[in-house]
Scaffold this motif. Structure first.
Motif, PDB file in Angstrom:
ATOM      1  N   LEU A   1       0.853  -1.184   0.000  1.00 33.98           N
ATOM      2  CA  LEU A   1       0.000   0.000   0.000  1.00 33.98           C
ATOM      3  C   LEU A   1       0.892   1.239   0.000  1.00 33.98           C
ATOM      4  CD1 LEU A   1      -2.619  -0.978   2.751  1.00 33.98           C
ATOM      5  CD2 LEU A   1      -3.151  -0.572   0.338  1.00 33.98           C
ATOM      6  N   PRO A   2       0.403   2.354  -0.548  1.00 34.20           N
ATOM      7  CA  PRO A   2       1.189   3.592  -0.469  1.00 34.20           C
ATOM      8  C   PRO A   2       1.364   4.019   0.990  1.00 34.20           C
ATOM      9  CG  PRO A   2      -0.616   3.804  -2.048  1.00 34.20           C
ATOM     10  CD  PRO A   2      -0.861   2.548  -1.287  1.00 34.20           C
ATOM     11  N   VAL A   3       2.547   4.507   1.328  1.00 36.22           N
ATOM     12  CA  VAL A   3       2.843   4.938   2.696  1.00 36.22           C
ATOM     13  C   VAL A   3       3.365   6.372   2.668  1.00 36.22           C
ATOM     14  CG1 VAL A   3       4.257   4.566   4.761  1.00 36.22           C
ATOM     15  CG2 VAL A   3       3.349   2.605   3.489  1.00 36.22           C
ATOM     16  N   LEU A   4       2.776   7.217   3.484  1.00 33.44           N
ATOM     17  CA  LEU A   4       3.224   8.595   3.649  1.00 33.44           C
ATOM     18  C   LEU A   4       3.743   8.765   5.074  1.00 33.44           C
ATOM     19  CD1 LEU A   4       0.249  10.471   1.939  1.00 33.44           C
ATOM     20  CD2 LEU A   4       2.506  10.040   0.973  1.00 33.44           C
ATOM     21  N   VAL A   5       4.918   9.387   5.214  1.00 33.13           N
ATOM     22  CA  VAL A   5       5.544   9.567   6.522  1.00 33.13           C
ATOM     23  C   VAL A   5       5.682  11.058   6.813  1.00 33.13           C
ATOM     24  CG1 VAL A   5       7.559   9.047   7.955  1.00 33.13           C
ATOM     25  CG2 VAL A   5       6.834   7.428   6.199  1.00 33.13           C
ATOM     26  N   GLU A   6       5.316  11.451   8.023  1.00 31.27           N
ATOM     27  CA  GLU A   6       5.461  12.844   8.438  1.00 31.27           C
ATOM     28  C   GLU A   6       5.894  12.905   9.891  1.00 31.27           C
ATOM     29  OE1 GLU A   6       5.805  15.721   7.703  1.00 31.27           O
ATOM     30  OE2 GLU A   6       5.053  15.988   5.677  1.00 31.27           O
ATOM     31  N   ASN A   7       6.530  14.002  10.260  1.00 31.48           N
ATOM     32  CA  ASN A   7       6.787  14.184  11.685  1.00 31.48           C
ATOM     33  C   ASN A   7       5.466  14.451  12.388  1.00 31.48           C
ATOM     34  OD1 ASN A   7       6.394  17.179  12.367  1.00 31.48           O
ATOM     35  ND2 ASN A   7       7.772  17.312  10.617  1.00 31.48           N
ATOM     36  N   ASP A   8       5.430  14.156  13.680  1.00 28.31           N
ATOM     37  CA  ASP A   8       4.164  14.178  14.401  1.00 28.31           C
ATOM     38  C   ASP A   8       3.509  15.554  14.444  1.00 28.31           C
ATOM     39  OD1 ASP A   8       6.172  15.139  16.043  1.00 28.31           O
ATOM     40  OD2 ASP A   8       5.910  13.601  17.595  1.00 28.31           O
ATOM     41  N   ALA A   9       4.301  16.624  14.499  1.00 25.06           N
ATOM     42  CA  ALA A   9       3.729  17.969  14.551  1.00 25.06           C
ATOM     43  C   ALA A   9       3.002  18.315  13.255  1.00 25.06           C
ATOM     44  CB  ALA A   9       4.821  18.995  14.827  1.00 25.06           C
ATOM     45  N   THR A  10       3.613  18.007  12.110  1.00 24.51           N
ATOM     46  CA  THR A  10       2.980  18.301  10.827  1.00 24.51           C
ATOM     47  C   THR A  10       1.748  17.437  10.616  1.00 24.51           C
ATOM     48  OG1 THR A  10       5.092  18.971   9.847  1.00 24.51           O
ATOM     49  CG2 THR A  10       3.340  18.346   8.334  1.00 24.51           C
ATOM     50  N   ALA A  11       1.834  16.158  10.985  1.00 22.73           N
ATOM     51  CA  ALA A  11       0.675  15.268  10.854  1.00 22.73           C
ATOM     52  C   ALA A  11      -0.493  15.776  11.688  1.00 22.73           C
ATOM     53  CB  ALA A  11       1.053  13.854  11.272  1.00 22.73           C
ATOM     54  N   ALA A  12      -0.214  16.196  12.914  1.00 23.07           N
ATOM     55  CA  ALA A  12      -1.279  16.710  13.784  1.00 23.07           C
ATOM     56  C   ALA A  12      -1.884  17.991  13.219  1.00 23.07           C
ATOM     57  CB  ALA A  12      -0.726  16.954  15.183  1.00 23.07           C
ATOM     58  N   ALA A  13      -1.052  18.848  12.611  1.00 20.80           N
ATOM     59  CA  ALA A  13      -1.566  20.076  12.000  1.00 20.80           C
ATOM     60  C   ALA A  13      -2.507  19.759  10.841  1.00 20.80           C
ATOM     61  CB  ALA A  13      -0.399  20.944  11.512  1.00 20.80           C
ATOM     62  N   ILE A  14      -2.164  18.746  10.055  1.00 16.99           N
ATOM     63  CA  ILE A  14      -3.024  18.331   8.947  1.00 16.99           C
ATOM     64  C   ILE A  14      -4.355  17.815   9.482  1.00 16.99           C
ATOM     65  CG2 ILE A  14      -3.301  16.566   7.151  1.00 16.99           C
ATOM     66  CD1 ILE A  14      -0.281  16.892   6.597  1.00 16.99           C
ATOM     67  N   GLY A  15      -4.296  16.987  10.518  1.00 13.78           N
ATOM     68  CA  GLY A  15      -5.528  16.490  11.119  1.00 13.78           C
ATOM     69  C   GLY A  15      -6.392  17.610  11.671  1.00 13.78           C
ATOM     70  N   GLU A  16      -5.758  18.607  12.278  1.00  8.15           N
ATOM     71  CA  GLU A  16      -6.494  19.738  12.842  1.00  8.15           C
ATOM     72  C   GLU A  16      -7.170  20.548  11.750  1.00  8.15           C
ATOM     73  OE1 GLU A  16      -8.047  21.128  16.050  1.00  8.15           O
ATOM     74  OE2 GLU A  16      -6.213  19.994  16.424  1.00  8.15           O
ATOM     75  N   ARG A  17      -6.500  20.666  10.601  1.00  8.08           N
ATOM     76  CA  ARG A  17      -7.097  21.433   9.499  1.00  8.08           C
ATOM     77  C   ARG A  17      -8.253  20.682   8.849  1.00  8.08           C
ATOM     78  NH1 ARG A  17      -6.734  22.741   3.906  1.00  8.08           N
ATOM     79  NH2 ARG A  17      -6.975  24.982   3.578  1.00  8.08           N
ATOM     80  N   LEU A  18      -8.150  19.373   8.764  1.00  9.23           N
ATOM     81  CA  LEU A  18      -9.220  18.598   8.146  1.00  9.23           C
ATOM     82  C   LEU A  18     -10.434  18.468   9.049  1.00  9.23           C
ATOM     83  CD1 LEU A  18      -7.385  15.636   6.347  1.00  9.23           C
ATOM     84  CD2 LEU A  18      -8.404  17.655   5.313  1.00  9.23           C
ATOM     85  N   TYR A  19     -10.201  18.253  10.346  1.00 11.70           N
ATOM     86  CA  TYR A  19     -11.307  17.866  11.214  1.00 11.70           C
ATOM     87  C   TYR A  19     -11.454  18.700  12.484  1.00 11.70           C
ATOM     88  CZ  TYR A  19     -10.357  13.684   8.407  1.00 11.70           C
ATOM     89  OH  TYR A  19     -10.109  12.830   7.372  1.00 11.70           O
TER      90      TYR A  19
END
Length: 407
Positions: A186-204
């Motif tokens: 499966l495709p895998v995307l890796v991010e540092n935890d701060a950026t991942a959390a920012a993306i989640g905050e913007r989406l939801y």
């Protein structure tokens, strides 16, 4: 309502597709005419994209609504079951995964104990979690966009670590994404935890629909970092190192930091310093409720931390506002909610803004998602963000490694 502009260039179809999804995701159900007005796309372009997204089940038509004049209009909404994503998180003592739908709802969860794993140990564990999640919930596997993984540290192109994420041997320069892709197909995307959390905050979360904000991430097992959205773009910097605010010097000649400098923000505001003040030695191994109870029982230690943390954080927020002019600063992360709340309350009043007379519809400082699931939900948001968020660079170059959902 938020306005986001598209382009009618044929080669930007993938960008326009994302623009339509973003308009509906941010503003709720919308008709084709309303989407066209908001995005500056032609009615025909919007109609073609909506039909394509409906065939792919990413959008679903609602009941037609009668209007005073003319034909009834049909609003379209995001279909939660239109796509799924898996988020993974790896710590020194815990490996976990969640399966979420397009709305961010958790459909399945798997968690297991690990003991300071090296990559050769961690990758098979994560692969097994991915398989278990797919078995735990009944859904159309063809609608699984991919896997996101959030780790502390820095990442170069292709999910290769450029700084050991767990301060453990074997992780330096390890190709996390490709190694896991080989195991799970499966495709895998890796991010540092701060950026991942920012993306989640913007989406939801509280930053949903905001174009410019800075997300201050307080890691439950360590320091402080930041994820940044500027003018609708996720900003990562020229070498993907933007957001390393934990090493801004806030106290010249101050406390020695692990980076070798003195007076870094990390040495005053990070949860690890809070645990030192509270006399908690094994915070990473404690249940969140037990950790909150220990914090609540030591008001003196909490006060001591806040007294040294507030001024450096207030200074940092002032710098971020002056440098980036965000709509708001969001304070969140995997640190205990009690630490986050105490910090947010104590940091007020903030320094006088550059335009003190301007009326603001959004607070300068907001509390976002917190608790142990923050980073993992952000990780699950990575494939969804990649598939649905407008990416303006497609106007200059084609996208690669995209997942296309077939009807």
């Amino acid at each position: 309502m938020k306005t986001i502009s598209g382009t009618n260039l044929e080669q930007a179809k993938s960008h326009n597709r994302r623009v339509v999804i973003e308009a509906i995701r941010t503003n709720g159900p919308m008709s084709r005419a309303a989407i066209a007005r908001m995005t500056a796309l032609t009615t025909q372009t919007v109609s073609n994209i909506v039909e394509e997204l409906a065939r792919s089940h990413l959008l679903i038509a609602m009941e037609a609504q009668k209007i005073a004049r003319g034909q009834p209009i049909t609003p379209y909404m995001i279909n939660p079951a239109g796509a799924y994503s898996i988020g993974l998180e790896l710590g020194r003592q815990r490996a976990a995964g969640v399966l979420t739908d397009l709305s961010g709802t958790v459909c399945a969860r798997v968690e297991c104990h690990v003991d300071r794993p090296e990559p050769t140990e961690a990758m098979p564990v994560l692969a097994e979690i991915v398989r278990d999640l797919q078995e735990a919930f009944s859904f159309d596997r063809d609608r699984l966009l991919g896997v996101g993984i959030a780790l502390p540290g820095r990442y170069a192109d292709g999910g290769v670590t450029s700084l050991s994420p767990l301060n453990l041997p074997g992780w330096q320069d390890f190709p996390v994404a490709s190694a896991l892709e080989r195991l799970i197909d499966l495709p895998v995307l890796v991010e540092n935890d701060a950026t991942a959390a920012a993306i989640g905050e913007r989406l939801y979360g509280v930053a949903r629909g905001l174009g410019s904000f800075v997300y201050l991430f307080l890691a439950g097992d360590g320091g402080i970092g930041a994820g940044m959205f500027l003018d609708g773009h996720l900003y990562k910097g020229s070498r993907a190192n933007a957001g390393e605010i934990g090493h801004i010097i806030v106290e010249p000649h101050g406390k020695l930091c692990s980076c070798g400098k003195r007076g870094c923000l990390d040495r005053y505001v990070s949860p690890s310093v809070a645990y030192e003040c509270l006399g908690i030695e094994n915070a990473q191994e404690l249940d969140p409720d037990d950790l909150d109870a220990l914090i609540a029982a030591n008001g003196h230690g909490l006060k001591a931390w806040l007294e040294q943390a507030v001024q450096p954080l207030r200074q940092t927020i002032d710098f971020l506002e002056l440098a980036f002019d965000p709509q708001t600063i969001v304070l969140g992360g995997s640190a205990p909610t009690s630490l986050m709340t105490g910090l947010a309350e104590s940091v007020e009043p903030l320094h006088t803004p550059v335009n003190p007379t301007e009326e603001r519809s959004i607070p300068r400082l907001m509390i976002g998602a917190s608790g142990k699931d923050t980073a993992i939900l952000g990780a699950a948001a990575l494939p969804i963000f990649s598939e649905t968020n407008p990416q303006f660079d497609v106007l200059q170059k084609p996208l690669t490694h995209r997942v296309v959902i077939h009807s």
